[in-house]
Design a protein around this motif. Structure first.
Motif, short mmCIF file in Angstrom:
data_model
loop_
_atom_site.label_atom_id
_atom_site.label_comp_id
_atom_site.label_asym_id
_atom_site.label_seq_id
_atom_site.Cartn_x
_atom_site.Cartn_y
_atom_site.Cartn_z
N LEU A 71 -61.18 1.65 -30.33
CA LEU A 71 -61.53 2.89 -29.64
C LEU A 71 -61.38 2.71 -28.13
CD1 LEU A 71 -64.71 4.02 -31.64
CD2 LEU A 71 -62.28 4.31 -32.19
N ARG A 72 -61.08 3.79 -27.45
CA ARG A 72 -60.83 3.72 -26.00
C ARG A 72 -62.09 3.39 -25.21
NH1 ARG A 72 -55.89 5.18 -24.52
NH2 ARG A 72 -54.60 6.39 -25.98
N ARG A 73 -63.23 3.80 -25.72
CA ARG A 73 -64.48 3.58 -25.01
C ARG A 73 -65.59 3.36 -26.02
NH1 ARG A 73 -67.39 8.31 -25.29
NH2 ARG A 73 -68.72 7.69 -23.57
N ASN A 74 -66.71 2.84 -25.52
CA ASN A 74 -67.86 2.65 -26.40
C ASN A 74 -68.43 4.02 -26.75
OD1 ASN A 74 -71.23 1.99 -26.20
ND2 ASN A 74 -69.96 0.96 -27.71
N SER A 75 -68.33 4.38 -28.03
CA SER A 75 -68.76 5.70 -28.47
C SER A 75 -70.07 5.66 -29.23
CB SER A 75 -67.67 6.33 -29.37
OG SER A 75 -66.45 6.42 -28.67
#
Length: 321
Positions: A71-75
């Protein structure tokens, strides 16, 4: 069964799990290889800041069934888990955390039970909580009692996100419009035939917990506000109680006035002001939680963005993107 449709997918959300990853790979691979059926492991790297992503790609060179979803960022744990579920291709899909507190061997029992009894959902349920602190046992008990009261008795007690879903159950999840569902409540709500497998939870194999008290509180708040309007009714009842108390105080104030003791009644006024102020702030806070959810839903932002999927042949479209 064609190669694009493995019999089993195992979704593993992870965040900064570099230290436990070698232990996880060795143990999980041994369990799944012994099945003798096609499988895939969908490791969801939830924007890790350590070398988790590098370690996953290195492990994949030796383990072709390992699929890395970055994932591109911590979601967050729930969006990361949802990302893996939405992209898994197995006829059955299991979810398990990377810390090895939930034993991978139990997945085999879940799969066997699902096939023998034709179940769409099999929950991993902790046999006991003796290893937890007294405070954690108490808070867990309160949480599950509250969730069963809100979402119904279909919510299994002491069952987290360690579960097995059929392809039909996963497709039902895909059709839901919610972008940030609390899966431990939504999955029982689907109403599919379900069963349970009990297990002994182990200690974390390595690393530190990614679910401190603050995140547990946030999960409880999300569980309540995303699945029930009960807090709004609590605010209504608090308002009615405040009105009733104020009515009593008005009567007392009038009586005190005629008795010439109005100055001595200031504590009652002071308490009333504090009480009403607290009730108003609480009600505004509850309303704010729901307004924030409406605002988030109107924005229609995805719960996560996938930066990379090592399975270039994946044909399943992510409904949340």
């Amino acid at each position: 069964m064609v190669a694009s449709e493995p019999a089993l997918s195992v979704v593993v959300p992870m965040y900064n799990e570099e230290s436990v990853l070698p232990l996880l790979v060795a143990r999980l691979r041994g369990v799944l290889d012994a099945l003798g059926e096609p499988y895939e492991v969908v490791a969801v790297d939830d924007g890790s800041t350590d070398r988790t992503s590098v370690a996953l790609l290195a492990a994949r060179r030796q383990w072709p069934q390992l699929r890395v979803l970055r994932l591109r960022r911590n979601s967050g744990h729930q969006p990361a888990l949802l990302a893996g579920l939405m992209r898994a291709r197995g006829q059955h899909v299991a979810s398990i955390d990377a810390d090895l507190q939930d034993p991978p061997e139990t997945i085999v029992e879940m799969l066997r039970l699902a096939r023998e009894k034709n179940l769409d959902i099999v929950y991993g349920v902790r046999a006991d909580r003796r290893a937890d602190s007294a405070f954690k046992r108490w808070t867990a008990s309160v949480y599950y009692r509250l969730m069963r009261r809100i979402a119904g008795n279909d919510v299994p007690a002491h069952a987290g996100d360690f579960r097995l879903l059929s392809r039909a159950a996963v497709e039902a999840l895909r059709e839901l419009p919610e972008r940030r569902p609390v899966l431990r409540l939504v999955v029982p709500w689907l109403g599919f035939p379900s069963g349970e497998v009990s297990y002994e939870r182990e200690g974390r194999a390595a690393g530190r917990t990614k679910y401190p008290l603050s995140r547990m509180i946030a999960l409880a708040a999300d569980s309540v506000t995303s699945f029930s309007a009960a807090p709004l009714r609590v605010a209504t009842w608090l308002g009615l109680a405040g009105v009733a108390i104020c009515g009593v105080l008005v009567v007392l104030a009038v009586v005190a006035y005629f008795l010439g003791a109005t100055v001595s009644g200031w504590p009652s006024l002071y308490v009333a002001i504090l009480f009403l102020g607290a009730v108003q702030l609480l009600c505004l806070g509850l309303l704010g939680e729901y307004v924030a959810r409406i605002y988030t839903a109107v924005q229609a932002r995805p719960a996560y963005y996938v930066a990379e999927d090592t399975d270039a042949a994946a044909s399943m479209v992510d409904s949340l993107k």
